[in-house]
Design a protein around this motif. Structure first.
Motif, PDB file in Angstrom:
ATOM      1  N   CYS A 190      42.127  35.582  41.386  1.00 36.18           N
ATOM      2  CA  CYS A 190      40.875  35.047  42.058  1.00 36.18           C
ATOM      3  C   CYS A 190      39.635  35.212  41.433  1.00 36.18           C
ATOM      4  N   ARG A 235      39.496  32.347  38.671  1.00 27.44           N
ATOM      5  CA  ARG A 235      39.241  31.251  39.104  1.00 27.44           C
ATOM      6  C   ARG A 235      37.661  30.985  39.573  1.00 27.44           C
ATOM      7  N   ARG A 279      36.554  29.418  46.869  1.00 26.42           N
ATOM      8  CA  ARG A 279      36.900  30.520  45.680  1.00 26.42           C
ATOM      9  C   ARG A 279      36.378  31.762  46.210  1.00 26.42           C
TER      10      ARG A 279
END
Length: 595
Positions: free
Chosen positions: A332, A335, A349
């Protein structure tokens, strides 16, 4: 010895005559070569030989080869190689063999011989060199791999390479690198056969009874290597490395599917498996008109990331461990760091990461390093209340971690928390005293900015009582600085006087007091001498720079140059070890005006 050297030199005469006859070297250069070669030969035939002499001999011969090569290119003469270069190459190989027989443990010497053979097209020698090397060093897997690669790449012999890998596995039956390179070699062999078959089919040649085995062409030998290796090495990381090698080749779809199936069936107890399977979802893109716009591409990326998260979700359900959550959080974070101009994607995100961090924390499985990312995100979004809550939760979860306490206290200081004094005391009570210096520095910084001088003075006095030398010395330096900034020279002098006998002391404590004295309108030389003398009591045996600074001070407008001789004599008497030489060197430079 002289007869042997003379014989060696006489063996060179035919090649030297040829060099002179064809115009590559002059008569003067040939004489110079004979003279230098004679000196080198004598060194090689002494009773006690030196490895450096062998290396110098080899390097000299290689330099001659390089020079011949350049001069051939210059005059465009390419004949008589058998009479000129070949004897030199043979001689170098002979000296290398003598050297490696004498110093068998020097692997670098062996590899230098291999490199020479490769460069000067004596590849037939490479197998012999590696054979001798591996007989002496069978315990080094990297050498087996080098030998096998050499057989495959330099001699184009897959059979020899396979034989070497199999021998390597007898000595190293569970070495991951050997199995990985063996697996790669079988796939390269398969690729070579496929290309041969394709070229023969294009040329429409009649192969007679010879046929290419369909099993070999589809990578069955590599599959055998895979089964054998995973039977001995049951690690997800190793299986993934084999899969990544297989993915390089375009004919291994069946093999890749087989490895993937094995990975999903037998290695789900490892977080690396889930991490790998999740990230594969990023590769599955769709083509269409949607990808022509920025929003369309962002929507496609978001869908792929959602599929990755679904795999991670399955992973944390089946494997609720810290490494599993760490993989999820890392994904995560990666990203979120990727740039995008679409605000919706960035927002998704961010929310996804915050959710994963919270759930990992709730499971008590969030690594302490990720709390910093979490707090930074919360502060950047302006969620001060949540940031304060997370900071406190982090200290409860990792109550003995100095880095977590430092981060949390910095966050709470930034947010203006009113309970900082108690938190600092709690932190210092929980962490290892030997690691507590960052917390003391933070407390001093906070106290100076937010508390009364009396309260700050109390903080310094508590720090002075620390049994940790690093903390005590740092607090003394900070206390002196703070005293000067709040009470001027008089208070700084009082602080220095109260602490000058309170060991341990640092050099910076004395040099700071010297700086304070020199900042006054009328500095007192007697005071400066006192500071230097006290510093030299502590550091005079090892710190040559301190003595030099003292001498420079006496040579200044306030000092008495006649004292320099005494100081120099004392320095030479008190300094120990390498410091004496260093002081002498610097003092000489100083006297000559170069320092």
């Amino acid at each position: 010895m002289a007869e042997i050297v003379q014989h060696r030199i006489e063996e060179r005469i035919p090649e030297l005559e040829q060099l002179e006859r064809v115009g590559l070297f002059t008569k003067k250069e040939v004489k110079s070569i004979i003279k230098r070669a004679t000196a080198l030969e004598y060194k090689l035939h002494r009773l006690i030989v030196n490895k450096d002499d062998f290396i110098a001999y080899i390097q000299y011969e290689i330099n001659i080869l390089e020079l011949i090569k350049k001069r051939r290119a210059h005059i465009h003469y390419q004949f008589k190689r058998e009479e000129i270069e070949f004897p030199i190459i043979h001689r170098i190989n002979s000296v290398f063999r003598r050297a490696t027989n004498k110093w068998k443990d020097d692997v670098q010497l062996w590899l230098s011989h291999v490199a020479f053979c490769k460069k000067w097209s004596t590849k037939g020698q490479i197998s012999k060199v590696f054979s001798s090397l591996l007989a002496i060093h069978p315990d080094k897997p990297a050498l087996w791999i080098l030998a096998a690669k050499s057989e495959l790449e330099d001699r184009n012999s897959s059979e020899s390479a396979r034989h070497l890998f199999l021998r390597a596995l007898r000595f190293h039956p569970e070495d991951k690198k050997v199995y990985l390179e063996y697996f790669r070699m079988e796939l390269l062999h398969c690729e070579k056969l496929r290309k041969q078959k394709e070229e023969l089919e294009k040329a429409e040649m009649d192969l007679g009874e010879y046929e290419f085995s369909a099993e070999i062409l589809t990578g069955k030998l590599a599959e055998v290597v895979y089964r054998e290796s995973t039977g001995k090495i049951k690690e997800a990381e190793f299986v993934i490395s084999l899969l990544n090698v297989a993915a390089i080749f375009d004919f291994t779809k069946e093999l890749q599917d087989f490895i993937l199936q094995d990975l999903q069936t037998n290695y789900t107890a490892d977080s690396l498996t889930w991490d790998f399977m999740a990230k594969r979802e990023l590769e599955a893109s769709v083509a269409g008109e949607e990808l022509l716009t920025a929003r369309g591409r962002a929507a496609d990326i978001n869908r792929r990331e959602e599929r990755c998260c679904q795999v991670y979700e399955e992973g944390v359900k089946s494997l609720n461990t810290e490494p599993m959550w760490s993989s999820y959080v890392t994904f995560c974070l990666e990203r979120l760091k990727r740039k995008t101009n679409v605000d919706e994607l960035r927002e998704k995100r961010q929310q996804r990461l915050l959710g994963v961090l919270q759930r990992a924390h709730d499971s008590s499985l969030l690594k302490e390093g990720y709390y910093k990312n979490w707090l930074q995100m919360l502060l950047s979004t302006g969620d001060a209340e949540r940031a304060a809550s997370v900071a406190m939760a982090a200290t409860q979860r990792h109550s003995q971690s100095v880095s977590v306490w430092s981060l949390s206290l910095q966050t709470l200081m930034q947010l203006g928390s009113g309970d900082m004094g108690r938190l600092f005391q709690e932190a210092l009570a929980l962490v290892n005293p030997k690691e507590s210096l960052p917390l003391w520095q933070l407390q001093v910084q906070w106290s100076v900015a937010n508390q009364s001088p009396e309260e700050t003075d109390d903080v310094f006095k508590r720090g002075l009582l620390s049994t940790v030398a690093a903390v005590s010395m740092e607090i003394k330096e900070s206390y002196l600085d703070w005293s000067y900034s709040t009470g001027g020279y008089k208070k700084a002098r009082t602080t220095f006087t109260s602490l000058k006998e309170n060991r341990p002391l640092s050099k910076a404590f004395f040099t700071r007091m010297i700086e304070i004295e020199k900042e006054q309108e009328t500095p007192k030389m007697n005071s400066l001498r006192d500071y230097y003398e006290r510093a030299l009591q502590e550091f005079g045996t090892s710190d040559d720079d301190l003595w030099l600074q003292y001498i420079q001070e006496e040579l200044g407008p306030l000092g008495q140059p006649e004292n320099c001789g005494k100081i120099h004599w004392r320095a030479m008497k008190f300094l120990e070890g390498a410091s004496v030489e260093s002081f002498t060197y610097k003092y000489t430079l100083f006297q000559t005006g170069h320092l």
